[in-house]
Design a protein around this motif. Structure first.
Motif, PDB file in Angstrom:
ATOM      1  N   TYR A 213      -3.286   9.421  -8.807  1.00 53.81           N
ATOM      2  CA  TYR A 213      -2.238   8.465  -9.199  1.00 53.81           C
ATOM      3  C   TYR A 213      -0.797   8.954  -9.057  1.00 53.81           C
ATOM      4  CZ  TYR A 213      -6.354   6.239 -11.128  1.00 53.81           C
ATOM      5  OH  TYR A 213      -7.595   5.664 -11.258  1.00 53.81           O
TER       6      TYR A 213
ATOM      7  N   TYR B 177      -5.118   6.481  -5.118  1.00 51.02           N
ATOM      8  CA  TYR B 177      -4.999   5.040  -5.387  1.00 51.02           C
ATOM      9  C   TYR B 177      -3.569   4.521  -5.312  1.00 51.02           C
ATOM     10  CZ  TYR B 177      -9.860   4.924  -6.581  1.00 51.02           C
ATOM     11  OH  TYR B 177     -11.221   4.996  -6.500  1.00 51.02           O
TER      12      TYR B 177
ATOM     13  N   THR C 270     -18.114  -0.330  -2.741  1.00 53.14           N
ATOM     14  CA  THR C 270     -18.465  -0.713  -4.102  1.00 53.14           C
ATOM     15  C   THR C 270     -19.345  -1.953  -3.946  1.00 53.14           C
ATOM     16  OG1 THR C 270     -16.632  -2.248  -4.485  1.00 53.14           O
ATOM     17  CG2 THR C 270     -16.225   0.087  -4.976  1.00 53.14           C
TER      18      THR C 270
ATOM     19  N   ILE D 217     -18.856  -4.817  -4.701  1.00 52.20           N
ATOM     20  CA  ILE D 217     -18.055  -5.965  -4.299  1.00 52.20           C
ATOM     21  C   ILE D 217     -17.942  -6.035  -2.789  1.00 52.20           C
ATOM     22  CG2 ILE D 217     -15.715  -6.908  -4.381  1.00 52.20           C
ATOM     23  CD1 ILE D 217     -15.410  -5.142  -6.942  1.00 52.20           C
TER      24      ILE D 217
ATOM     25  N   GLU E 120      -9.222  -8.999 -15.466  1.00 56.44           N
ATOM     26  CA  GLU E 120      -9.861  -7.916 -14.711  1.00 56.44           C
ATOM     27  C   GLU E 120      -8.969  -6.690 -14.749  1.00 56.44           C
ATOM     28  OE1 GLU E 120     -11.406  -8.536 -10.723  1.00 56.44           O
ATOM     29  OE2 GLU E 120     -11.778  -6.393 -10.506  1.00 56.44           O
TER      30      GLU E 120
ATOM     31  N   GLY F 256      -8.235  -2.957 -13.244  1.00 59.03           N
ATOM     32  CA  GLY F 256      -8.540  -2.169 -12.038  1.00 59.03           C
ATOM     33  C   GLY F 256      -9.034  -3.078 -10.943  1.00 59.03           C
TER      34      GLY F 256
ATOM     35  N   VAL G  73      -4.940  -6.866 -14.135  1.00 56.22           N
ATOM     36  CA  VAL G  73      -4.256  -5.666 -14.626  1.00 56.22           C
ATOM     37  C   VAL G  73      -4.621  -4.537 -13.665  1.00 56.22           C
ATOM     38  CG1 VAL G  73      -3.980  -4.078 -16.573  1.00 56.22           C
ATOM     39  CG2 VAL G  73      -4.624  -6.472 -16.994  1.00 56.22           C
ATOM     40  N   GLU G  74      -3.639  -4.020 -12.952  1.00 54.36           N
ATOM     41  CA  GLU G  74      -3.923  -2.984 -11.955  1.00 54.36           C
ATOM     42  C   GLU G  74      -2.829  -1.931 -12.033  1.00 54.36           C
ATOM     43  OE1 GLU G  74      -6.239  -1.901  -9.472  1.00 54.36           O
ATOM     44  OE2 GLU G  74      -4.621  -0.411  -9.379  1.00 54.36           O
ATOM     45  N   ARG G  75      -3.272  -0.693 -12.113  1.00 55.45           N
ATOM     46  CA  ARG G  75      -2.316   0.398 -12.268  1.00 55.45           C
ATOM     47  C   ARG G  75      -1.396   0.547 -11.059  1.00 55.45           C
ATOM     48  NH1 ARG G  75      -3.402   6.566 -14.333  1.00 55.45           N
ATOM     49  NH2 ARG G  75      -1.332   7.234 -13.817  1.00 55.45           N
TER      50      ARG G  75
ATOM     51  N   LEU H 217      -0.648  -3.278  -5.014  1.00 54.48           N
ATOM     52  CA  LEU H 217      -1.848  -4.052  -4.686  1.00 54.48           C
ATOM     53  C   LEU H 217      -1.677  -5.537  -4.979  1.00 54.48           C
ATOM     54  CD1 LEU H 217      -4.609  -1.575  -5.905  1.00 54.48           C
ATOM     55  CD2 LEU H 217      -4.268  -2.376  -3.564  1.00 54.48           C
TER      56      LEU H 217
ATOM     57  N   TYR I 275      -1.638  -2.731 -22.196  1.00 57.50           N
ATOM     58  CA  TYR I 275      -2.117  -1.744 -23.163  1.00 57.50           C
ATOM     59  C   TYR I 275      -1.166  -1.561 -24.349  1.00 57.50           C
ATOM     60  CZ  TYR I 275      -5.315  -0.592 -19.323  1.00 57.50           C
ATOM     61  OH  TYR I 275      -6.264  -0.663 -18.319  1.00 57.50           O
TER      62      TYR I 275
ATOM     63  N   ASN J  58     -14.961  -3.316 -12.665  1.00 50.82           N
ATOM     64  CA  ASN J  58     -15.976  -2.724 -11.802  1.00 50.82           C
ATOM     65  C   ASN J  58     -15.425  -1.401 -11.273  1.00 50.82           C
ATOM     66  OD1 ASN J  58     -18.528  -2.936 -10.215  1.00 50.82           O
ATOM     67  ND2 ASN J  58     -17.123  -2.845  -8.486  1.00 50.82           N
ATOM     68  N   GLU J  59     -16.144  -0.332 -11.565  1.00 54.00           N
ATOM     69  CA  GLU J  59     -15.737   1.013 -11.114  1.00 54.00           C
ATOM     70  C   GLU J  59     -14.307   1.377 -11.504  1.00 54.00           C
ATOM     71  OE1 GLU J  59     -17.041   2.682  -7.535  1.00 54.00           O
ATOM     72  OE2 GLU J  59     -18.552   1.163  -7.159  1.00 54.00           O
ATOM     73  N   LEU J  60     -13.927   1.024 -12.705  1.00 52.24           N
ATOM     74  CA  LEU J  60     -12.632   1.457 -13.235  1.00 52.24           C
ATOM     75  C   LEU J  60     -12.790   2.784 -13.975  1.00 52.24           C
ATOM     76  CD1 LEU J  60      -9.673   1.066 -14.370  1.00 52.24           C
ATOM     77  CD2 LEU J  60     -10.753  -0.122 -16.270  1.00 52.24           C
TER      78      LEU J  60
ATOM     79  N   ALA K  48     -12.924   6.141 -12.365  1.00 48.05           N
ATOM     80  CA  ALA K  48     -11.684   6.567 -11.699  1.00 48.05           C
ATOM     81  C   ALA K  48     -10.636   7.043 -12.708  1.00 48.05           C
ATOM     82  CB  ALA K  48     -11.141   5.414 -10.858  1.00 48.05           C
ATOM     83  N   LEU K  49     -11.037   7.230 -13.953  1.00 45.20           N
ATOM     84  CA  LEU K  49     -10.100   7.761 -14.956  1.00 45.20           C
ATOM     85  C   LEU K  49     -10.215   9.296 -14.966  1.00 45.20           C
ATOM     86  CD1 LEU K  49     -10.692   5.225 -17.891  1.00 45.20           C
ATOM     87  CD2 LEU K  49      -8.932   5.141 -16.124  1.00 45.20           C
TER      88      LEU K  49
HETATM   89  C1  LIG Z   1     -12.471   2.720  -7.919  1.00 53.21           C
HETATM   90  S1  LIG Z   1     -11.175   1.543  -7.868  1.00 53.21           S
HETATM   91  C2  LIG Z   1     -12.111   0.063  -8.081  1.00 53.21           C
HETATM   92  C3  LIG Z   1     -11.454  -1.165  -7.491  1.00 53.21           C
HETATM   93  C4  LIG Z   1     -12.291  -2.447  -7.581  1.00 53.21           C
HETATM   94  N1  LIG Z   1     -12.551  -2.798  -8.979  1.00 53.21           N
HETATM   95  C5  LIG Z   1     -13.580  -2.304  -6.807  1.00 53.21           C
HETATM   96  O1  LIG Z   1     -14.653  -2.220  -7.412  1.00 53.21           O
HETATM   97  O2  LIG Z   1     -13.524  -2.291  -5.560  1.00 53.21           O
HETATM   98  C6  LIG Z   1     -10.336   1.739  -9.433  1.00 53.21           C
HETATM   99  C7  LIG Z   1      -9.056   0.934  -9.547  1.00 53.21           C
HETATM  100  O3  LIG Z   1      -8.614   0.977 -10.906  1.00 53.21           O
HETATM  101  C8  LIG Z   1      -7.194   1.141 -10.953  1.00 53.21           C
HETATM  102  N2  LIG Z   1      -6.865   1.718 -12.274  1.00 53.21           N
HETATM  103  C9  LIG Z   1      -6.994   2.980 -12.708  1.00 53.21           C
HETATM  104  N3  LIG Z   1      -6.676   3.113 -13.999  1.00 53.21           N
HETATM  105  C10 LIG Z   1      -6.342   1.882 -14.445  1.00 53.21           C
HETATM  106  C11 LIG Z   1      -5.975   1.355 -15.688  1.00 53.21           C
HETATM  107  N4  LIG Z   1      -5.852   2.132 -16.768  1.00 53.21           N
HETATM  108  N5  LIG Z   1      -5.718   0.019 -15.786  1.00 53.21           N
HETATM  109  C12 LIG Z   1      -5.842  -0.779 -14.698  1.00 53.21           C
HETATM  110  N6  LIG Z   1      -6.194  -0.322 -13.473  1.00 53.21           N
HETATM  111  C13 LIG Z   1      -6.455   0.977 -13.343  1.00 53.21           C
HETATM  112  C14 LIG Z   1      -6.915   2.028  -9.758  1.00 53.21           C
HETATM  113  O4  LIG Z   1      -5.571   1.952  -9.339  1.00 53.21           O
HETATM  114  C15 LIG Z   1      -7.891   1.450  -8.714  1.00 53.21           C
HETATM  115  O5  LIG Z   1      -7.325   0.389  -7.982  1.00 53.21           O
END
Ligand SMILES: C[S@@+](CC[C@H](N)C(=O)[O-])C[C@H]1O[C@@H](n2cnc3c(N)ncnc32)[C@H](O)[C@@H]1O
Length: 381
Positions: free
Chosen positions: A32, A39, A54, A56, A87, A89, A119-121, A125, A149, A162-164, A167-168
């Motif tokens: 990040y 990302y 993924t 999706i 949604e 991420g 909601v996207e970090r 995007l 938040y 999905n898959e958020l 990725a933390l």
């Molecule tokens: C692995 S990707 C998954 C994207 C999508 N959901 C998919 O399955 O194709 C994780 C996404 O979450 C975002 N992200 C990470 N931390 C976040 C947070 N705290 N709040 C919102 N988005 C976040 C990242 O920027 C990235 O676009």
């Protein structure tokens, strides 16, 4: 080394100035760092031209089945006139689009009162999301993570991701004869290297204690403090309704089982799995499996009920993926297309080696009495 990127110098300077970094701080930079993180930099991440698939990117049927369940959630809440979908991420907005398309076609009463909040970090995007969701203009809103938040935003409906969580950024630990140590990232002869030391925060040992997990000597593991925080914050935004989390991971006892000696940290680059997180900084994805027990417990502490937890293949089968694929199949132009659809179905739900097994679905609720969700009727129900 040829694989150095601009992030190497940034991270090296940071270590020179502040001392060794926790792995979480290192991973945070790799994923990040503004403009340079995996990302937060341009380029395709998901799908055939990206680094990983993924669910999706495999087929729209995945989003359509989730939409079926979301419509059922709306019914379980007595079909309210207004329903908010959030949604977190959202990536390029593909899943949101598949869900919205289904609801617009098949659930018109619900769709009439629907708002989707993304909601996207990574703010850049939003352009891709706007294009993807153009047909649903007027029903989609964007909320920056700070606002989402902050505690000021609350809603009634369903928050999904999905898959958020994978990725933390995670802390990494190692059990030694002297007790629990944290793995830090430092510089040795100018190169990134690992070094063990006392945990950077007592929250790490508390995390494992809460679960009753004792790692074995020599065992490494990841501790996702951010996931626990995320769930608590997300829970507080939910007045009434559901949180649906899809990701790969296990219950804690399985995630931290003694045979998993090196944890679950993995990197992805152009569909190759890589174990070394210290190369191609910012160009490869870094992930770890999710501890679903902690998500459930943290949710319960915030007043949520655990409604359903299980493998993705069970969720998809009981929520109607077979019907969905059959329906899509009816409009398939050729036998080849039908065969392709069958293979897709297999990829999404195959229990062994497909995406259906390691991927899990967790559904939590607030204020909805014994919801009769589709996934609860069981496979073939
Ligand atoms: C692995 S990707 C998954 C994207 C999508 N959901 C998919 O399955 O194709 C994780 C996404 O979450 C975002 N992200 C990470 N931390 C976040 C947070 N705290 N709040 C919102 N988005 C976040 C990242 O920027 C990235 O676009």
């Amino acid at each position: 080394m040829t694989d150095k990127t601009p992030l190497n110098a940034i991270i090296a300077n940071r270590i020179a100035e502040q001392g060794r970094l926790t792995f979480a701080a290192f991973m945070e930079a790799c994923l990040y760092e503004p403009g340079l993180g995996y990302y937060t930099s341009p380029g395709r991440k998901v799908g055939a031209e990206g680094d990983f698939y993924t669910s999706i990117s495999v087929h729209a049927a995945f989003g359509r089945v989730i939409a079926r369940e979301i419509a059922q959630m709306w019914r379980c809440m007595d079909s309210p006139a207004r329903f908010t979908l959030v949604e977190c991420g959202a990536g390029n907005g593909r899943l949101a689009c598949d869900i919205m398309d289904f609801l617009a076609q098949r659930e018109q009463e619900m769709y009439a009162g629907l708002t989707l909040v993304l909601v996207e970090r990574e703010p850049s995007l939003e352009t891709a999301q706007r294009e993807m969701l153009a047909q649903h203009d007027g029903r989609v809103a964007w909320l920056g993570p700070e606002e989402f938040y902050s505690g000021r935003f609350t809603f009634s409906g369903c928050l999904y991701s999905n898959e958020l969580i994978d990725a933390l950024p995670v802390h990494r630990v190692l059990m030694t004869a002297d007790g629990l140590q944290e793995i830090y990232v430092t510089l040795r002869d100018g190169e990134l290297a690992e070094e063990a030391g006392p945990p950077s925060t007592p929250a790490i040992a508390e995390y494992l204690q809460r679960l009753g997990i004792e790692l074995h000597p020599g065992q490494q593991a990841e501790i996702n403090l951010a996931a626990r925080e995320w769930l608590a914050t997300a829970a507080r935004t939910l007045e009434n309704g559901f949180i649906l989390t899809i990701d790969y991971g296990f219950p804690a006892a399985e995630l931290y089982a003694p045979h998993r000696t090196r944890g679950t940290l993995l990197c992805y680059h152009r569909h190759q799995v890589e174990e070394n997180p210290y190369i191609r900084l910012g160009l490869q994805d870094i992930t770890s499996h999710v501890d679903f027990t902690t998500l459930m417990r943290r949710g319960e502490a915030e007043g949520l009920q655990t409604v359903w937890f299980g493998e993705q293949y069970r969720f998809l089968l009981s929520a109607g993926i077979v019907e969905e694929i059959e329906e899509i199949e009816r409009s398939a132009a050729s036998q080849e297309e039908k065969l392709r659809l069958r293979l897709t179905l297999k990829k999404l739900i195959m229990p062994e080696g497909g995406m259906g097994d390691t991927f899990r679905v967790l559904i939590q609720s607030r204020g909805v009495e014994a919801p009769r969700l589709l996934c609860r009727r069981g496979i073939g129900g």
